[in-house]
Scaffold this motif. Structure first.
Motif, short mmCIF file in Angstrom:
data_model
loop_
_atom_site.label_atom_id
_atom_site.label_comp_id
_atom_site.label_asym_id
_atom_site.label_seq_id
_atom_site.Cartn_x
_atom_site.Cartn_y
_atom_site.Cartn_z
N ALA A 222 -0.63 40.29 30.93
CA ALA A 222 -1.32 41.55 30.67
C ALA A 222 -1.45 42.33 31.96
CB ALA A 222 -2.70 41.28 30.08
N ARG A 223 -1.31 43.67 31.84
CA ARG A 223 -1.46 44.51 33.03
C ARG A 223 -1.75 45.95 32.61
NH1 ARG A 223 3.67 45.66 36.62
NH2 ARG A 223 3.68 43.39 36.85
N ASP A 224 -2.83 46.52 33.10
CA ASP A 224 -3.11 47.95 32.98
C ASP A 224 -2.93 48.49 31.57
OD1 ASP A 224 -3.54 47.99 35.74
OD2 ASP A 224 -1.44 48.42 36.15
N GLY A 225 -3.59 47.86 30.61
CA GLY A 225 -3.55 48.38 29.25
C GLY A 225 -2.27 48.09 28.49
N GLY A 226 -1.57 47.04 28.87
CA GLY A 226 -0.35 46.69 28.17
C GLY A 226 0.13 45.30 28.55
N THR A 227 1.35 44.96 28.16
CA THR A 227 1.93 43.67 28.50
C THR A 227 3.18 43.88 29.34
OG1 THR A 227 3.23 43.65 26.45
CG2 THR A 227 1.08 42.56 26.41
N VAL A 228 3.42 42.92 30.20
CA VAL A 228 4.60 42.94 31.07
C VAL A 228 5.42 41.69 30.81
CG1 VAL A 228 5.43 42.87 33.45
CG2 VAL A 228 3.47 44.28 32.87
N VAL A 229 6.70 41.89 30.59
CA VAL A 229 7.66 40.79 30.51
C VAL A 229 8.46 40.81 31.79
CG1 VAL A 229 9.55 39.75 29.21
CG2 VAL A 229 7.79 41.06 28.01
#
Length: 250
Positions: A222-229
């Motif tokens: 999770a990062r800054d209001g979203g997800t990171v792959v």
């Protein structure tokens, strides 16, 4: 109590490319299938029949391959036939009919035998290796391959697994995804980006043969209001992470 990660199932997928213009085959599966909403390359899980010794007389270029690698390349060719009706044989008449729904692996072996040709496993080049993130409920250990086919080979949906297919320029597929017109998963996106680094199937194939294949397991956070792959920056791809914002409420 911590739940152990699901065991990845061995799988194979293949980027079928052709010339004039440089295009790759992408498919969309039926609504109940895995990855149904996304544009993907033909592929699926490795079947026990893909390792059967009766394959050996029907192969070329297999002598230096491990049993494991041989089975994956046979699986890539089988899934290409099942999902797109393209038979990756050298020699013979190269013809095949649309397969019945979910045929047994031995049926594909019979099709290759009756074509009078052979599967040339050296014409199916390693292109990538992706393992589903550890937190996913359903996981795959997928070898990506590259194969060059002629424009005379007609791709057809089987009506069961695949409901749509199209030949598309790699850069156009990426542009559709950027506009939100098509869903493309992270490994598919990076594979398409890799295709755009070469001008034609021949150079793409040559580059694949020179490239070291490293297994990659993306990490989701999770990062800054979203997800990171994300994957390691030194993995050899043009990009190494993708951010998806959470849907807005209301």
């Amino acid at each position: 109590m911590t739940t152990a990660p699901a065991t990845p199932r061995p799988a194979a997928t293949v980027l079928l490319v052709r010339d004039d213009p440089f295009e790759v085959l992408m498919v969309r599966r039926h609504a109940a299938a895995t990855f149904a909403s996304a544009l993907v390359f033909p592929g699926g899980v490795v079947d026990p029949e893909d390792s059967h010794p009766d394959w050996l007389p029907l192969l070329r270029g297999h002598e230096a391959l491990s049993d494991h690698e041989r089975a994956h390349r046979i699986a890539a060719a089988r899934e290409t036939w099942e999902e797109a009706a393209i038979l990756l044989v050298t020699g013979g008449n190269g013809e095949c009919s649309l397969p019945p729904e979910r045929p047994h692996g031995s049926l594909f072996r019979k099709v290759v035998q009756e074509s009078g040709g052979h599967l040339d496993l050296l014409a199916i080049a390693p292109f990538g290796h992706w393992i589903t993130p550890v937190d996913a409920p359903k996981r795959f250990d997928t070898r990506f391959y590259l194969a060059h086919v002629g424009r005379d080979q007609e791709a057809r949906c089987d009506g069961a697994e695949t409901v749509e297919l199209e030949w598309i320029a790699p850069h156009e597929a990426l542009e559709r995804a950027r506009r939100g017109d098509a869903g493309i998963m992270f490994p598919t996106k990076l594979s398409l980006l890799r295709l755009t680094e070469t001008p034609c199937p021949r150079t793409a194939f040559e580059a694949a043969l020179q490239r070291a294949i490293v297994p990659l397991t993306p990490v989701v956070s999770a990062r800054d209001g979203g997800t990171v792959v994300a994957i390691p920056k030194d993995a050899g791809y043009a990009e190494w992470e993708e951010f998806t914002p959470y849907p807005r409420r209301g």
